[in-house]
Each structure stands twice: as structure tokens, then as C-alpha cells.
Design an enzyme around this catalytic site. Structure first.
Site, PDB file in Angstrom:
ATOM      1  N   HIS A 188       0.819  -1.209   0.000  1.00  0.00           N
ATOM      2  CA  HIS A 188       0.000   0.000   0.000  1.00  0.00           C
ATOM      3  C   HIS A 188       0.860   1.270   0.000  1.00  0.00           C
ATOM      4  O   HIS A 188       0.628   2.198  -0.761  1.00  0.00           O
ATOM      5  CB  HIS A 188      -0.931  -0.015   1.218  1.00  0.00           C
ATOM      6  CG  HIS A 188      -1.691   1.240   1.383  1.00  0.00           C
ATOM      7  ND1 HIS A 188      -2.727   1.582   0.542  1.00  0.00           N
ATOM      8  CD2 HIS A 188      -1.552   2.278   2.233  1.00  0.00           C
ATOM      9  CE1 HIS A 188      -3.191   2.762   0.884  1.00  0.00           C
ATOM     10  NE2 HIS A 188      -2.500   3.208   1.914  1.00  0.00           N
ATOM     11  N   GLU A 430       1.306 -11.900 -20.454  1.00  0.00           N
ATOM     12  CA  GLU A 430       1.808 -11.868 -19.079  1.00  0.00           C
ATOM     13  C   GLU A 430       2.129 -13.269 -18.562  1.00  0.00           C
ATOM     14  O   GLU A 430       2.442 -13.456 -17.403  1.00  0.00           O
ATOM     15  CB  GLU A 430       0.826 -11.138 -18.162  1.00  0.00           C
ATOM     16  CG  GLU A 430      -0.599 -11.646 -18.210  1.00  0.00           C
ATOM     17  CD  GLU A 430      -1.559 -10.823 -17.357  1.00  0.00           C
ATOM     18  OE1 GLU A 430      -1.103 -10.058 -16.488  1.00  0.00           O
ATOM     19  OE2 GLU A 430      -2.775 -10.966 -17.555  1.00  0.00           O
ATOM     20  N   ASP A 454       3.016  -9.640 -14.000  1.00  0.00           N
ATOM     21  CA  ASP A 454       2.848 -11.092 -13.961  1.00  0.00           C
ATOM     22  C   ASP A 454       3.920 -11.796 -14.792  1.00  0.00           C
ATOM     23  O   ASP A 454       4.394 -12.867 -14.412  1.00  0.00           O
ATOM     24  CB  ASP A 454       1.451 -11.481 -14.442  1.00  0.00           C
ATOM     25  CG  ASP A 454       0.434 -11.361 -13.317  1.00  0.00           C
ATOM     26  OD1 ASP A 454       0.758 -11.800 -12.199  1.00  0.00           O
ATOM     27  OD2 ASP A 454      -0.645 -10.797 -13.542  1.00  0.00           O
ATOM     28  N   CYS A 501       1.581  -2.534 -20.015  1.00  0.00           N
ATOM     29  CA  CYS A 501       0.813  -1.868 -18.960  1.00  0.00           C
ATOM     30  C   CYS A 501       1.242  -2.310 -17.573  1.00  0.00           C
ATOM     31  O   CYS A 501       0.597  -1.984 -16.595  1.00  0.00           O
ATOM     32  CB  CYS A 501      -0.674  -2.094 -19.179  1.00  0.00           C
ATOM     33  SG  CYS A 501      -1.115  -3.829 -19.215  1.00  0.00           S
TER      34      CYS A 501
HETATM   35  C1  PEP Z   1       0.530  -7.076 -15.114  1.00  0.00           C
HETATM   36  O1  PEP Z   1       0.450  -8.246 -14.725  1.00  0.00           O
HETATM   37  O2  PEP Z   1       1.603  -6.537 -15.484  1.00  0.00           O
HETATM   38  C2  PEP Z   1      -0.667  -6.219 -15.154  1.00  0.00           C
HETATM   39  C3  PEP Z   1      -0.624  -5.009 -15.670  1.00  0.00           C
HETATM   40  O3  PEP Z   1      -1.819  -6.708 -14.627  1.00  0.00           O
HETATM   41  P1  PEP Z   1      -2.125  -6.783 -13.041  1.00  0.00           P
HETATM   42  O4  PEP Z   1      -1.067  -5.981 -12.340  1.00  0.00           O
HETATM   43  O5  PEP Z   1      -3.501  -6.217 -12.859  1.00  0.00           O
HETATM   44  O6  PEP Z   1      -2.052  -8.252 -12.773  1.00  0.00           O
HETATM   45 MG    MG Z   2      -1.468  -9.274 -14.554  1.00  0.00          MG
END
Ligand code: PEP
Ligand code: MG
Length: 579
Positions: A188, A430, A454, A501
């Protein structure tokens, strides 16, 4: 002088006196009571007062940091109102526990359950239960704890870890940076610091709590370093660097709304990640050119029934409208596994990260996924909607997901609804399997978005939320870079564009490499956008391409980071300063 190494959680340099936050001890001295009715009345008084406090905190958070941060307090209120929690407490009281002992025991069980799931954004739920437990205990034990609210001079907050309500109550105008003993890059405190654009080092170990209150402190959130009692020379050096950084930041913000064009003329798309309605406003303010990841989990967690198409439509439409013709990539539900959804009655899983989640649930329960797709397609009418699927591991999954989009389209047509027709369909890369067969997946997608969080976790077999392996979890590891490289090459060979992302896209050390590998779109938290754009403008593809190739050949993540830093420092002052 004391130097402590922790996890670089939010970049920048903070200098100032330490404010060591030690929450008042909450010790239950009276564990047993013999009048369950009286104890239940005591509990209800405390619960009522807690709900009042949370309503006030929510208002304060909306005013200070917006709906996103404020939503935490809705969750806390829901925890207190949960009939299952009340039933658990009453059972403890009947067995002879005092109200405080019952609160301690029942909520500790919840904390344990969620902690066992690890610690991703949704596993931060353990912190929410702990937070509610502490609030109720403070009320029942008559302990006040408002030190963080009362901050009246600029400080660096030092703590074991910070809870959501600590940071919401905190007088943030007086906080220059954070340093915590616990937590990882996804804790957090780390997420909040990045959102606020404040430097933070987390997971620095219990030794940080030995720092004396008021001790002069330096937090280097870029290097993950905390220095207490620095000598004159080092302090002056850090002050110079902090001033230069502040100047760079102001300059970056002044140009945040201009496009990010490399020195050799390539325009790079810089867009934002959002996870709650309302966050699109902050993204636009920060210079986002669109939304590269709209996480839709907020609609699915904490509920006993699945959200209806209408409810989802009402949640998505304002976001798309606010973004106008800018692209919005909505990701379909990424729940399950470590992101529990009560309405799914998920079975227990030993390895939730490798379990029944995301697209796997969507394909097993096609009505659930199709309802979301119909809501998205309706909400995207007249806008620039794109849809992507999370956690795709195989070609068959992507084919099945696409077929469901076709079905959703046909159903809307049959119903005579208005909806978006030209929608690009993509997937997150991912899972290493998807990265390795990117060439086989390209016929089925319009774009890829690399989920580096991920992808790093699965490639290095390092739980993204576990502080014990935080030093291993680094997206700049050449193994991850090589996968990113091969995905981009396979995609470009088939005219498919590639974005990213995960957190890596906003990491200033990663950006020169990703640019050199040919990434087309960078999606990140809003606060990271101005410096990322400023950095891209100082770089060229001609120089980052060879840099990226060198990075792929480094023996490890720290060698890659050193290489980029050396190169940027040599290149020019400004780029060196940004990285
Ligand atoms: C990721 O896995 O990089 C991603 C953007 O998705 P999340 O963080 O929501 O798993
Ligand atoms: Mg992810």
C-alpha cells in the site's frame, strides 16, 4: 552515519527530519467477560463510532486524493457491516470472550486468510482487515492515535508499515517521503507514494525503527537507500541532486500535455492505467493520451452477486465519455485466484496464482464474460474502445475469447442496441507461454499489451507481492527483457502493435530499453507520465536500439540497471537526472 538498503518503491530524493510512527500499543488486558449482551452493546457502540470515523475519512480522502483512495473506506465500512463478521463476533462473545478479544480474534483470522493468498493489489485486503481491527480495538480500548493527522512540519515518515487509514488521515502536505521496515513494491505504501509522486523506500528491515525521531534523514527512492546522520559533504551532494530533480520535475510537468516524440522523430503513445471510475480525470490532468489499462475488477470483488450488464454499462460509460476519442483499453475481468470474488464461490486452491482466474473463469462461465463484453461494447459507442483479455496462455483461449466477442456483438444487434462496431481486440502477454508463442497468437489479435508484473513473476518464479523475494522480482532481468524483445519482434513482423501496462512501462530505467526494443505504447500510473514523456523526448531510437541489445546480453537485472544509468549519465545531464 547509518545506511540502510531497502526496495526502491518510488523514485526521487527526500531530505528531512524523521518522523517515526509507532502506533500506540493495543493490548487486550481483559480477554474474558461474562455478559455477552453487554459486550455486544460495547461492540456495537465501537462499530458505530468506527463507521462515523470512516465516513469522515472518506470525505477527507475524496477532497485530497480523489475517489480512488477514498474507495478504501467503503471497503472498511463493508467489512464492519458484513453479517458474517457479526456472526463470528457473536459466537466468540457467547463463548465468553470480551468485545476486544472477539474483535482481535475474528479479524486476525481474516487477516491470516488473506495474507496466505500472498500480496498483490487485491491481497492488500489483509491490510484492510488489519486496519479495521486496529480501529475497532482503539475504540474499545480508548486509545487515541492521531499523530499522523497532526503533522505540522515537513518530515519523512518512518514506520514498520503504513495502513490505508494511516495514509488517508496523514497530513500529506507535510510528507516529503516514506521509509518502511516492511512491504514490497506492490504494498500500500509503495503504491500510494508512486501516486503522490513522493520518494519511498520500503522493506528496509526492522533497523529503520531504530532511527531516532527528528534524526536528519535522506531517502533515495531511486536507489532504495536510507541514510541517517549523513555527513556535510554527502548531505550537500544529495541536496544538489534533490534540487535538480525538483527542477526537472517542474519542467516535465510543464510539458506533460505535449506529445512524446523521440529526437529522431518517432511519436510514442503514453497512456495511463486506471482501476476505479473517476481516475480518468487525474490521468488526463497528468498528460495521458488515453487509457492503456482499465482494470475492471472493482465491479466484481466484494459482492455476493455478479454485476448486471446495466450496472457495468453505467460504470464504463462515463470513463469512455471523459476520454472522448482517446483510446481506452478495457481489460475483461481478472478476478479469481488471488483476487477473490465472493459470488463465484471459488474452491480453495493451493496455488491461486497458477489457478482458476481471469480468462479461465471467463471462458468457463461464458455468460459472465459476455455480459461484461456487451456492457463494454455498448459503453464504447462513438468512442475509441479496445478490449483485451488477461492471462491468456494458449491460442485456443484467444480464439474462444474472440468468438465470445462475436456472440456479444450478435446479441446486441438482435436486441437492436447501439454499440461500438470497430473495436480492436487484444490480449495481455503476461504468461511466458504466450510470450513464447507470440507469433502464433498474432493472427488472432489486433494488439498485445505486455503485463510485466505477472510476466516477471512467472518468468522468475518470484511472487510479485512477497517481500522475501522482492530483490529477485525485477522486470529488468534479461530473461524478461528477452521475452519482451521476442514478443515485439513477432508482433511487428505481423503488423500487430505492442504496448505495455505493467509497472515496468513507467520505470525510468526501463524506458530507454523498451524504446530500443520497439515498444509502441507505454501505459503507467498517472504520476509517472510527465517524467516518462520528458525522458522519451531526450532519447532517440538510433541510440536506444544498441543499448537495448547490450541490455539483453547482461548477466542480471542489476547489471542492466547499471548499464542504463551509466549510459544516461554520460549522454546528457538532463537524461541522467531523470533516470
Ligand atoms: C501485469 O500483470 O503486469 C498487469 C498489468 O496486470 P495486473 O497488475 O492487474 O495483474
Ligand atoms: Mg497481470
Amino acid at each position: 552515519m547509518k545506511r540502510l538498503k531497502g526496495i526502491a518503491a518510488s523514485p526521487g530524493i527526500a531530505i528531512g527530519p524523521a518522523f517515526v510512527h509507532r502506533p500506540a500499543g493495543l493490548v487486550v488486558h481483559r480477554p474474558r467477560a461474562d455478559d455477552p449482551t453487554a459486550e455486544w452493546a460495547r461492540y456495537q457502540n465501537a462499530a458505530w463510532a468506527a463507521l462515523q470515523q470512516l465516513a469522515e475519512l472518506r470525505q477527507k480522502a475524496v477532497a485530497e486524493v480523489g475517489e480512488a483512495e477514498a474507495a478504501i473506506f467503503d471497503v472498511h465500512q463493508m467489512i464492519i457491516r458484513d453479517p458474517d463478521l457479526e456472526a463470528g463476533l457473536q459466537a466468540e462473545l457467547k463463548a465468553g470472550a470480551s468485545a476486544e478479544a472477539a474483535v482481535e480474534a475474528v479479524l486476525a483470522r481474516e487477516v491470516k486468510t488473506f495474507e496466505a493468498m500472498g500480496d498483490s493489489v487485491f491481497r492488500l485486503r489483509a491490510a484492510d482487515f488489519a486496519d479495521v481491527q486496529q480501529r475497532l480495538l482503539r475504540l474499545l480500548l480508548g486509545v487515541r492515535d492521531d499523530a499522523l493527522t497532526a503533522l505540522d512540519r515537513p518530515v519523512i515518515v518512518v514506520a514498520h508499515d503504513l495502513m490505508p487509514s494511516d495514509t488517508a488521515q496523514m497530513n500529506k502536505a507535510m510528507v516529503r517521503g516514506f521509509c518502511t521496515a516492511a512491504g514490497g513494491p506492490m504494498s500500500h505504501t509503495a503504491i500510494l507514494a508512486r501516486n503522490l509522486g513522493l520518494p519511498a523506500v520500503v522493506g528496509a528491515g526492522e533497523a529503520v525503527l531504530e532511527i531516532a525521531n527528528e534524526a536528519p534523514l535522506i531517502v533515495d527512492g531511486t536507489e532504495g537507500l536510507v541514510i541517517s546522520g549523513a555527513d556535510e559533504g554527502e548531505r550537500a551532494d544529495y541536496e544538489r541532486r534533490a534540487n535538480a530533480l525538483a527542477e526537472t520535475r517542474v519542467a516535465a510537468e510543464a510539458t506533460a500535455h505535449e506529445p512524446a516524440i523521440t529526437r529522431d522523430g518517432r511519436q510514442i503513445e503514453v497512456v495511463a492505467n486506471i482501476g476505479l471510475p473517476g481516475e480518468e480525470a487525474g490521468a488526463l490532468k497528468a498528460g495521458a493520451e488515453g487509457i492503456g489499462l482499465l482494470r475492471t475488477e472493482f465491479l466484481f470483488v466484494e459482492r455476493q452477486t455478479a454485476p448486471t450488464e446495466e450496472e457495468q454499462f453505467r460504470a464504463y460509460r462515463p470513463i469512455l465519455e471523459a476520454m472522448g476519442q482517446r483510446p481506452v483499453i478495457a481489460r475483461t475481468l481478472d478476478i479469481g485466484g488471488d483476487k477473490p470474488a465472493a459470488f463465484l464461490s471459488m474452491p480453495h486452491e493451493d496455488n491461486p496464482f497458477l489457478g482458476w482466474r481471469a480468462i479461465r473463469i471467463g471462458l468457463a462461465q461464458p455468460e459472465l464474460l459476455k455480459t461484461q463484453l456487451r456492457a463494454l461494447l455498448r459503453a464504447g459507442r462513438g468512442c475509441n474502445l479496445k478490449i483485451m483479455f488477461p492471462m491468456v496462455a494458449t491460442v485456443e483461449e484467444m480464439q474462444a475469447a474472440r468468438a465470445l466477442v462475436e456472440e456479444a456483438w450478435a446479441e446486441l444487434r438482435e436486441r437492436g442496441e447501439l454499440f461500438a462496431q470497430a473495436v480492436e481486440i487484444g490480449m495481455m502477454v503476461e504468461i511466458p507461454s504466450a510470450a513464447l508463442i507470440a507469433d502464433l497468437l498474432t493472427p488472432h489479435v489486433d494488439f498485445f499489451s505486455i503485463g510485466s508484473n505477472d510476466l516477471t513473476q512467472y518468468t522468475l518464479a518470484a511472487d510479485r507481492g512477497n517481500p522475501a523475494v522482492a530483490s529477485l522480482f525485477d522486470s529488468l532481468h534479461p530473461a524478461v527483457l528477452r521475452l519482451v524483445d521476442s514478443v515485439i519482434r513477432a508482433a511487428h513482423a505481423a503488423n500487430v502493435w505492442v504496448g505495455m501496462c505493467g509497472e515496468m512501462a513507467g520505470d525510468l530505467t526501463a524506458i530507454p530499453i523498451l524504446l530500443g526494443l520497439g515498444l509502441d505504447e507505454f501505459s503507467m500510473g498517472a504520476a509517472a507520465i510527465p517524467p516518462a514523456k520528458a525522458l522519451i523526448r531526450r532519447l532517440s531510437l538510433a541510440e536506444t536500439r544498441p543499448l537495448a541489445q547490450e541490455a539483453l546480453a547482461q548477466p542480471g537485472a542489476s547489471a542492466v540497471r547499471d548499464l542504463v544509468k551509466r549510459r544516461m549519465a554520460k549522454k546528457d545531464d538532463q537524461a541522467g537526472r531523470i533516470v
